[in-house]
Design an enzyme around this catalytic site. Sequence first.
Site, mmCIF file in Angstrom:
data_model
loop_
_atom_site.group_PDB
_atom_site.id
_atom_site.type_symbol
_atom_site.label_atom_id
_atom_site.label_comp_id
_atom_site.label_asym_id
_atom_site.label_seq_id
_atom_site.Cartn_x
_atom_site.Cartn_y
_atom_site.Cartn_z
ATOM 1 C CG HIS A 154 -0.355 0.027 2.463
ATOM 2 N ND1 HIS A 154 -0.068 1.497 3.365
ATOM 3 C CD2 HIS A 154 -0.186 -0.934 3.538
ATOM 4 C CE1 HIS A 154 0.400 0.860 4.476
ATOM 5 N NE2 HIS A 154 0.309 -0.459 4.440
ATOM 6 C CG ASP A 190 -2.699 4.178 3.019
ATOM 7 O OD1 ASP A 190 -2.311 2.987 2.525
ATOM 8 O OD2 ASP A 190 -3.575 4.274 3.996
ATOM 9 C CD GLU A 228 -2.827 -1.446 5.501
ATOM 10 O OE1 GLU A 228 -2.912 -2.645 5.898
ATOM 11 O OE2 GLU A 228 -2.363 -0.666 5.804
ATOM 12 C CG ASP A 252 1.624 -4.020 5.279
ATOM 13 O OD1 ASP A 252 2.547 -3.233 5.609
ATOM 14 O OD2 ASP A 252 0.563 -3.824 5.254
#
Length: 412
Positions: free
Chosen positions: A81, A83, A178, A201
């Site tokens: 992601h 963000d 996310e 992640d």
Amino acid sequence: MRTHFDAELEERLIRYCSIDSQSDEDSTSQPSTARQFDMLNLLVEELRGIGAQDVHLTDYGTVLATVPATAEGPTIGFLAHVDTAPAFNATGVKPRVIRGYNGGPIRFPDAPELELSPEVSPYLGTRLGHDIVTASGTTLLGADDKSGVAVIMTAARHLIANPQIAHGPIRIAFTPDEEIGRGVDPRLAGDLKADFAYTLDGGAAGEIEYESFSADGAVVKIEGISVHPGTARDKLVNALHLGAKIIATLPQARMTPETTEGREGFLMIYEMRGTAAECELRFILRDFELDGLAAKGALLRQVCEAVAATEPRARITCEIRPQYRNMRYWLEKDMAPVELAQGACRDLGIEPVSVPIRGGTDGSRLTEMGVPCPNLFTGMQELHGPREWISVQDMALSTRVVLRLVERAAQG
């Protein structure tokens, strides 16, 4: 100590982390912030530049691309992601590299009082000699999850540049939002067209996660009665006081994030705002089991009802909405993607470790939607705050695992 991928990963991470791409829970747009397009559009350009195919930005704000197959094999997706978390300042990030970490305390140029050390972050003490990336002390770094973006981009460039490496079709997805629970649009599972996938992640080297929290979000709204304070006796109903009473009535011991660990769930207030006339409290509810999650929701409602009963002139509502569910419920029925990643780690001399995530990933939602999606490590540590850090060498290990994983899958 420097390895084949270190320079590229370091350069990518620093470039990506310098871009403000923070999401915003209060926004109703998709993505939630226009600044996320600075990352998304850059990645479209970079993917086209390395020779990826089918590169495009969807109307729901996800970048999709393909690394063409060089052999027969399953279609594997890799996601990260773009963000960064709204929990801490992400404007003006100044990444810096501490070369050959020597085991001592790390100071921050823009926050001299701040210190990062193995006492604060024990994993740091295991990374002697590594190149450590942090921010300058007044912002988060954004390695969550720009380290995942850097790993996927580096692996994709390497595969396209080396077509002799046997692998099946690879699908790439870079998602927005996310951190506020909106990373996986309902259309993504179909658009990804992957047999299974992985989010990049995760934390410490070797971690392969297939169990996450189940999560709900709650909004408590309180309407009081606003009166001039000079004439308020027996008239004013202060919404803020009632909100404070709800917080005080909720149990603290073994119930909040700061008092729980391991497989223990929690109920956390993370925002309170408003006036004496009306205010709003926002909570997150987390548990590894659905009955535990339901019990926390029932407790919050019960407390709201009890406080409302003490002041019938007020109006208190409690709305609880699902966010994501423990991906273990689906992955434990078919552990092949997890076992493939574990085998790739062992091939590289890395002992895989599987621990429950005290959080969630885009993979939690994607798994629930029918695309099995465990989570792989990148090395990120001390997330969502000014001490956030990552080892460049851990990112290189992650890249090697991705490359070995796709080769293993093509071998059948």
